[in-house]
Design an enzyme around this catalytic site. Structure first.
Site, short mmCIF file in Angstrom:
data_model
loop_
_atom_site.label_atom_id
_atom_site.label_comp_id
_atom_site.label_asym_id
_atom_site.label_seq_id
_atom_site.Cartn_x
_atom_site.Cartn_y
_atom_site.Cartn_z
N HIS A 147 39.70 48.34 57.88
CA HIS A 147 38.29 48.11 57.57
C HIS A 147 37.81 46.75 58.08
O HIS A 147 36.61 46.53 58.23
CB HIS A 147 38.00 48.30 56.07
CG HIS A 147 38.50 47.25 55.16
ND1 HIS A 147 39.68 47.35 54.45
CD2 HIS A 147 37.96 46.05 54.79
CE1 HIS A 147 39.85 46.28 53.69
NE2 HIS A 147 38.81 45.47 53.88
N ASP A 181 45.65 51.24 55.71
CA ASP A 181 44.55 50.35 56.05
C ASP A 181 45.04 49.20 56.94
O ASP A 181 45.24 48.08 56.47
CB ASP A 181 43.91 49.81 54.77
CG ASP A 181 42.52 49.26 54.99
OD1 ASP A 181 42.17 49.01 56.16
OD2 ASP A 181 41.80 49.08 54.01
N SER A 227 41.05 40.65 52.44
CA SER A 227 41.40 41.86 53.18
C SER A 227 42.15 41.49 54.45
O SER A 227 41.68 40.67 55.24
CB SER A 227 40.15 42.65 53.53
OG SER A 227 39.54 43.18 52.39
#
Length: 707
Positions: free
Chosen positions: A84, A220, A643
């Site tokens: 992402h 991810d 992230s």
């Protein structure tokens, strides 16, 4: 914020029970008590392995493009981050014919690796406390004067460091609500190329259904490579002649896995927390910022989804916008739920009463800590209507549609073209970006946002052109928008806007719309400015009061997208009588694949079912569970910006990438819940398995050389 367990170094030899140790710690001044606790949990390296040594772990953790984190994992500059985080780049390279978002991507050679405009990685080279220097410069200055002084200091320090190394720059930022100031030296590499990504079905597996949830099976990750000047191995603008960057050190990638209660550490760039925020500030966050975001994005997301589901090109155009908007829409829902479920506002108020009692007991009043709670409450109350208006303004008008974006840019000012000697002939024009947005969707979005703003806000906050909508279009914003799009040139290719010819310039209705939208922001913003500065002054005192009251404990500053370390242990949590477990295995994603006919977010290519139904996962199998482990939990303290943060074991080896938090602790930005707060990471073995068995990326696996 609850009291730290780090009361005294002698109390740090805790039991082996998995527990959360709150804190996002700067590395250059890591408290000895924190390092001692890390060692007790299983960290096996000297403190110099973290910062300020040639092979320090901090040397290969990167700020990824100013919104995520990443880690260098090879001698040729490969960088792991989340899928992402690479979403925008992957999306930008995707077309209907070559849909890398849908199909994934693997560059089989250096020459196939894809450059990315406006992306970078930044290495932190140094950080230092310059508080005395800054305080001497800003003492008794207004807020505006302080900002100017800090900008000038930043520029001066950067100019000075560039005389030593022109590739470096310095940022001066406030910490502890402005009670301290640190200077951080960075080196940016701007030639960053996409190397590998799995299909979105895996990189975003679970979609909005599973976002912020546990258990997770999302793979991810994405892979980029840093390119450098072939002569210096230093930063360089994109060039076909650039070569892969060769770092002195990189993260060793481990296949050993982890067990419950094993040491775990993240190092990355957490974006923003407000752990010192007052109870009044938390109430405003819940009732205004979060509430307006949820209400408005309900409308925006539904509109985008309607058009994306109907057309593949529109899906590609809006996929990144949709994902970004949906992420913090759901975060705001979860945060408000957590604030209420744990009674956070009440807890904060009770803690503030303790601070007030401590302040009352001080024989000598310290202006730096003497917070006035009555004044703070009054200021927040006074600001509420205006803060609500600004929150809805941002959600409704700021970069919401291409029309609003261009209309406001015209008013704010754009670079001029044409003969400078004849100002009336000078003009500005928009670059053709028609491939990145859809005209029909944009028009409906513009109308919907105006209508919603009108319904949510009192008339005193309405732009002037709303009166035209009422008088000439019967209050129908959709009819007005049809007229706008027909009569304005702002969305037309090649249209020129002669900004210095006011009569000509003002004929375009987009100019009026943009001007009156910005006028509302200007008027409300100016009214808020003094109140906000007064609030910040009291919140600054509140932070310092807490630190002084608990001076026998180490304290960390709120996150501000500077490098931070968080440590803890692998482990799940109890929700009532239910144990979350601390990892997910391949069979769990297979079960979700089987539900794809009912839940679209669980749909994946048939090959994924085959790969994850394998009877033998080879060297990627966990030696303890004998399973292929996909994602896992630690109690590391993270937030947005983390992230892509590397997750290390006690030997400093990479075991995963942080990508999410859990629904049950979404108030963590303002309160760390020791029992519930968890970091969700993708197991590095899942990453490597997908690179190996799905991507057949042999050259990358060999380059990374996992052990």
């Amino acid at each position: 914020m609850k009291k730290s367990t780090l009361l005294l170094a002698g109390l740090l030899a805790m039991s082996t029970a998995s527990k959360a140790d709150e804190g996002m710690w700067t590395l250059f001044n890591l408290p000895q008590a924190v390092y001692t606790q890390m060692v007790d949990y299983g960290f096996a390296l000297p403190s110099t392995s973290l910062y300020n040594s040639p092979n320090a772990i901090s040397n290969y953790v990167v700020n990824f493009s100013g919104f995520c984190s990443g880690v260098v994992v090879s001698p040729d500059g490969l960088v792991f981050t989340n899928h992402h985080c690479g979403f925008g780049a992957i999306n930008a390279h995707s077309t209907v014919e070559h849909d890398y978002m849908r199909d994934g991507f693997y560059a089989k050679s250096f020459s196939e690796e894809l450059p990315n405009e406006n992306m970078f990685v930044s290495f932190m080279r140094k950080q230092e406390d310059i508080t005395p220097r800054v305080n001497a410069m800003i003492a008794n200055k207004s807020h505006e004067e302080q900002e100017k002084i800090l900008d000038e200091l930043t520029n001066a320090m950067t100019d000075s460091i560039k005389k030593i190394d022109k590739t470096l720059h310095i940022e001066v930022q406030p910490f502890y609500e402005g009670n301290k100031y640190y200077a951080t030296t960075y080196q940016d590499f701007t030639d960053l190329r996409l190397v590998f990504t799995v299909p979105k079905s895996m990189g975003k597996f679970g979609g909005d259904t599973d976002n912020w949830m546990w258990p997770r099976q999302t793979c991810d990750f994405s892979v980029f490579r840093i390119y450098a000047d072939p002569k210096t191995n230093g930063p360089a603008a994109y060039s076909k002649d650039n070569v892969p960057y060769h770092p002195e050190h990189w993260a060793p990638v481990s296949l050993e896995g982890y067990k419950e209660k094993d040491f775990a550490m993240t190092i990355g760039y957490p974006g923003s927390t407000r752990r010192y925020l007052s109870s009044y500030g938390i109430q405003q966050r819940r009732d205004i910022e979060n509430a307006s975001r949820v209400q408005t994005r309900d409308i925006k997301l539904a509109l985008m989804k309607k058009y994306m589901d109907a057309d593949q090109k529109v899906r590609i155009q809006y996929e990144d916008k949709y994902a970004s908007s949906a992420n913090y829409w759901k975060n705001s829902i979860g945060m408000n739920k957590c604030i209420d479920s744990i009674g956070l506002i009440r807890q904060k108020a009770e803690y503030e009463a303790k601070i007030q009692k401590w302040l009352n007991e001080q024989t000598v009043k310290n202006p730096a800590t003497n917070v006035d709670f009555a004044k703070l409450e009054s200021l927040y109350k006074k600001s509420r209507p205006m803060m609500n208006a600004m929150s809805y303004w941002r959600e409704s008008f700021w970069k919401t549609s291409e029309f609003f974006t261009r209309a406001t840019r015209l008013v704010l000012g754009m670079p001029l073209k044409g003969d400078a000697a004849n100002p009336k002939k000078q003009y500005c024009e928009f670059a053709d970006n028609s491939d990145s947005w859809n005209y029909t969707l944009d028009k409906e979005m513009t109308a919907a946002m105006m209508k919603n703003f009108a319904q949510q806000m009192p008339e005193e906050y309405h732009p002037e052109f709303f009166k035209t909508v009422k008088a000439k279009f019967g209050g129908d914003f959709y009819k007005y928008t049809e007229w706008l799009y027909k009569n304005s040139n702002v969305l037309k290719k090649g249209a020129k806007f002669y900004v210095n010819d006011k009569k000509k310039f003002m004929k375009d209705p987009a100019v009026q719309v943009g001007g009156e939208i910005m006028a509302i922001a200007s008027v409300v913003g100016e009214k808020l400015r003094t109140i906000t500065e007064d609030i910040q002054a009291e919140e600054k005192k509140l932070c310092e009061a807490k630190v002084q009251m608990e001076m026998d404990m180490p304290h960390y500053s709120d996150a501000n997208f500077t490098m931070r370390l968080s440590y803890g242990q692998v482990g799940g949590y109890m929700l009532g009588s239910v144990n979350s477990g601390y990892y997910t295995a391949a069979e769990s994603i297979v079960e979700k694949f089987k539900k794809a006919d009912k839940i679209a977010d669980y749909k994946a290519e048939p090959i994924m079912m085959d790969l994850l139904s394998a009877k033998d996962f080879g060297r990627y199998t966990d030696k303890t569970s004998n399973k292929m482990q996909l994602c896992f939990l630690t109690n590391n303290d993270i937030t947005g910006g983390n992230s892509g943060s590397p997750m290390f074991n006690g030997k400093g080896q990479l075991i995963g990438l942080a990508f999410d938090g859990n629904w049950d602790s979404l108030s963590s930005d303002i309160n760390f819940d020791r029992k519930l707060a968890r970091c969700i990471g993708v197991d590095i073995r899942f990453v490597l398995y997908m690179m190996d068995k799905w991507g057949h990326a042999d050259r990358l696996i060999k380059e990374i050389n996992p052990q």
